[in-house]
Design an enzyme around this catalytic site. Structure first.
Site, PDB file in Angstrom:
ATOM      1  N   TYR A 186       0.842  -1.196   0.000  1.00  0.00           N
ATOM      2  CA  TYR A 186       0.000   0.000   0.000  1.00  0.00           C
ATOM      3  C   TYR A 186       0.874   1.241   0.000  1.00  0.00           C
ATOM      4  O   TYR A 186       2.056   1.195   0.336  1.00  0.00           O
ATOM      5  CB  TYR A 186      -0.956   0.010   1.198  1.00  0.00           C
ATOM      6  N   CYS A 187       0.288   2.358  -0.408  1.00  0.00           N
ATOM      7  CA  CYS A 187       0.936   3.664  -0.344  1.00  0.00           C
ATOM      8  C   CYS A 187      -0.119   4.638   0.182  1.00  0.00           C
ATOM      9  O   CYS A 187      -0.994   4.228   0.934  1.00  0.00           O
ATOM     10  CB  CYS A 187       1.479   4.075  -1.708  1.00  0.00           C
ATOM     11  N   TYR A 188      -0.069   5.891  -0.199  1.00  0.00           N
ATOM     12  CA  TYR A 188      -1.084   6.832   0.283  1.00  0.00           C
ATOM     13  C   TYR A 188      -2.398   6.650  -0.468  1.00  0.00           C
ATOM     14  O   TYR A 188      -3.461   6.553   0.132  1.00  0.00           O
ATOM     15  CB  TYR A 188      -0.601   8.282   0.184  1.00  0.00           C
ATOM     16  N   TYR A 205      -3.434   4.180   2.017  1.00  0.00           N
ATOM     17  CA  TYR A 205      -3.463   4.466   3.449  1.00  0.00           C
ATOM     18  C   TYR A 205      -4.496   5.545   3.779  1.00  0.00           C
ATOM     19  O   TYR A 205      -5.031   5.576   4.881  1.00  0.00           O
ATOM     20  CB  TYR A 205      -2.060   4.901   3.886  1.00  0.00           C
TER      21      TYR A 205
END
Length: 124
Positions: free
Chosen positions: A87-89, A115
């Protein structure tokens, strides 16, 4: 040969992104519980990771998930058979990072979303 010029937003109008799935990180984390060999990877920058991340996630910045950093990636993720949930932002960087890892032989690398939609406890 005629080259078509596109403006910002044209791809949305043409429907190129209509087939992209909506990823929910919370659902991805729930699904992760059924995998016997799973690793949670936060591909945001070390600074973003330090501000808060999903408990248990390791940090492997997306910019480092390429062939030129193969030795580093393999030192962080030594088991290529593991189910790598990334995952990332927003889900964009993790999507690209998962694709790069699959090219490197991590067949179970997947993007679980961003996120920004995470609803659980945060670790710092």
């Amino acid at each position: 040969m005629h080259k078509t010029k596109y403006r910002k937003g044209d791809f949305l109008k043409l429907g190129y992104y209509e087939e992209l799935p909506e990823l929910d990180i919370n659902e991805g984390l729930e699904d992760m519980k059924i995998y016997k060999n799973a690793v949670l990877v936060d591909v945001r920058t070390p600074e973003e990771y330090a501000e808060g991340h999903v408990p248990g996630a390791i940090n492997l910045e997306a910019a480092l998930c390429g062939r030129k950093n193969r030795a580093y990636v393999e030192s962080v993720l030594p088991d290529k058979t593991a189910h790598v949930c990334m995952y990332c932002y927003s889900g964009a960087r993790s999507g690209m990072a998962a694709a790069f890892l699959r090219q490197m032989g991590y067949d179970r690398a997947e993007n679980i979303g961003g996120y920004e939609g995470y609803e659980g406890p945060v670790e710092k």
